[in-house]
Each structure stands twice: as C-alpha cells, then as structure tokens.
Scaffold this active site. Sequence first.
Site, short mmCIF file in Angstrom:
data_model
loop_
_atom_site.label_atom_id
_atom_site.label_comp_id
_atom_site.label_asym_id
_atom_site.label_seq_id
_atom_site.Cartn_x
_atom_site.Cartn_y
_atom_site.Cartn_z
N ASP A 92 0.85 -1.19 0.00
CA ASP A 92 0.00 0.00 0.00
C ASP A 92 0.89 1.24 0.00
O ASP A 92 2.06 1.19 0.39
CB ASP A 92 -0.94 0.00 1.20
CG ASP A 92 -0.23 0.27 2.52
OD1 ASP A 92 0.70 -0.49 2.85
OD2 ASP A 92 -0.59 1.25 3.22
N GLU A 156 -0.13 -0.46 5.80
CA GLU A 156 0.89 0.12 6.68
C GLU A 156 0.77 1.63 6.74
O GLU A 156 0.90 2.24 7.81
CB GLU A 156 2.28 -0.30 6.22
CG GLU A 156 3.40 0.02 7.21
CD GLU A 156 3.92 1.44 7.11
OE1 GLU A 156 4.53 1.92 8.09
OE2 GLU A 156 3.73 2.09 6.06
#
Length: 451
Positions: A92, A156
């Site tokens: 991500d 994250e």
Amino acid sequence: MSSNPVAETVASLMPRAKAELTELVAFRSVADFDQYPRSESEGAARWVADALAAEGFQDVALLDTPDGTQSVYGFLPGPEGARTVLLYAHYDVQPPLDEAGWDTPPFELTERAGRWYGRGTADCKGGVVMHLLALRALKANGGIPVHVKFIAEGSEEMGTGGLERYAEAHPELLAADTLVIGDAGNFRVGLPTVTSTLRGMTMLRVQVDTLRGNLHSGQFGGAAPDALAALIRVLDSLRAEDGSTTVDGLTRGSSWDGLQYDEEQFREDAKVLDGVGLIGSGTVADRIWARPAVTVLGIDCPPVVGATPSVQASARALISLRVPPGVDAAEATKLLQAHLEAHTPWGARVATEQVGQGQPFRADTSSPAYQAMAEAMAEAYPGQEMQYAGQGGSIPLCNTLAALYPDAEILLIGLSEPEAQIHAVNESVSPEELERLSVAEALFLRNYAAG
C-alpha cells in the site's frame, strides 16, 4: 560494486526489476477506500501473491485482516534444520497528494536523471522487488540457505493495525529467527545503513464547536466565539516559541548518540527555504530521532476561494504526534487528548478521536544478525561500513513482532533515503541503491545461514 556471482546476477535482473516495479506502481493501492477503489489494492495484493507463487513459495495466501485490507503471505522452505527469516514489505502507498504537483504521473514509473519516479517506488513497493531480487540471486547461485517467510502488508501507511491484529491472533504465522523489515532506508545514497530505532506515533482528530451554525461576521463577529480561532489557539499551544513540541506531561525526550545529521545537509534534504530557521533545540538527530514531534496534518475549514464573511461554528484538525523509544504511545495519546481539552479557550466544546497509533521501537544491534548484515553491506558497498541511524517515522508492526517473538532479531533496511522524497510529490528510487541493497540482502541471508 564488488565482482561476485550474486552481484552479477542481481545486475542482470535489473531490467526485469524495473518492469515489475512498473507494473506494481501502476496499482493505485492507497488503503483509504473512501478515496481509492478497493479493487486497486486487491489487484496489487494479487500481483504480489502471483510473484511469490512463481518463485516457488508454498501456502501463498491473501490474508483478510481486521481493518478490511489484505496482506500477502508465502513460505519458501529451505534446507532441513535451517534458520527461518521473515521478509517484510508493504504494497500500500500514501496518496499522491496533488497529482498536478508531480512532474510525471504518480502511478506511472518514469525514469528521469538516473532515478525511477512514481508513488511507492521507494516506499515500499520497491521493497517487495528488493526481496524478490535477493531471493532470485541466491536461487541462481547455490540456492536459498534459509527458510523464508514473506509478508506484504496492505495498510501500513494508514496505521490501522490490520496485520498487527492478525499476527496477534495467529502468532505462529510470522514466527522466525530473524525479521528483515524492508521499509526503512540508507542515511543517504551509497551509505549502507540499518535503522536501529523508530519513533512511535499517534493520530487524533480534534473538533471544536462553539455555535449552532455559522453567523454573519459583521453582525456577530467580536462577541460570538469563533470555532476556527479557538482551534488555532489549541494548535498553537502544542509548540514552544522555538517550535519544540510541548504536550503537557510528555517527556522532552533524550539525545541521539549515533550517526549525526549535519544541519546544512538537513536543510538541503528537507528543502528548507532560504532564511527560514529550523525548529526545536539540540542536534538535528536529537530532534528527528530521539524527541517527540507534533504535526498538524490537516484542517477542515472553508477554503479561501469561495469563503464567506462568517464566524465559523465548527472546525476540525488531524494531528500526528511522534514519540521516541522510551515513551509509551498509548500514554502519549492520553496526554495529547488531555492537553487539547485543557487548552481549548472560551469554554468551547472539544472532542477528540484516535485514528491511529503505533509504539516506538529499539533494536538489539549486538545480535549475530547485525554482524551478518554488516559483513554483507561491506561487500555490497565496497569501502563503506554499515552505519546505525534512527528514523522519525513509525512501523507499528515492529513492536507487535518484537512482543510476539522476543527472541527474534529484527533488522530494518530499505530504499527510503532522503532523495527518495517518500510521502511527498515526485517520490523516486535510485536503481543503483535497489541493486546494492538486493545484493546486501542476499549476502546477508547466506552469511546468517552460515553463522
């Protein structure tokens, strides 16, 4: 780079690495599904899963984590009786901010002046590719001498803790002798660095309300309490005159005794405008690695264009507080909430909401894994010795893993050196750094297996 078979293999794989990173960067995998389609993140997760399967990983799985995102897991068995190493990265990315501010499209990998530009090239899709390169180099030169667990996180950057909670519920899944977190970076290009500390983080939304609705500033201004003005007062209370963070009851932090950060170099790296001073006191390393730091991330208020002459009834801000090792992030959250409530003027109503939190981290740099990495980095970066630095950012998973596996060694390496401009416009990665760190990781796995 020294001439050895591992280095030669990685060099030969760099065109493939560029092609793969181009594919991965193209996914708009921001784990904020109010802004970006969930399908973009799911596509990136499938890409990672397919890459692991192609490398012979077993038990490849898309893990549905409690925050509604997916992490990708795979296991590659090594020789019987070998140690187990966990390789971590995240697929991500941060939102690109103002896409118009990018010199080239943020989700298209573009080569410019010897660097590869695009969101996630360094943080941390490049980390996924780095791990793959290291493993391929070992497979081509005698095989992989350890058991490898691979985990790629899907949220994250949002700090929503999905993988942490999943790991706590399935503690056997990520158990390993050593954990290599590929989400840090060298102090600067060409200087091999392990990150030995991370600041923790808490994020709060704060809302101030003063009126049942906006009022005409000519008719009511001067007596009617302005929520935006009250919020500005609250935010200003979080800093001393020199810009140091001041949260009532929060420790000031300590001093950094490792690698130092030259102030003029920091000004250049941070792109500080001429004549504008740095904030805080102590060395630069003290301020960014060993002391708390508050940042106002955003304010909800009327934009200048289209604003009306009104006294604002409500105002809201998002605040980040970074805390150094030795400070409990949960306690810091309580202190920040209490500070905001205590410093809200005029009896205005104030409400806070926690939206993210991660504990600080300090590694044991005396462990055998660090010696194996020091030897690997010295070979991958001829003439350079491995350095120890802190990082102002947070990787909450580190503390979760340290608590779950107290005997495991944790190393933090990665591609996020200052020129990478992670989280900003025009993020980029140095392909030479990707190549050298992939060699270093491969040599580390070999050294560690033999140790």
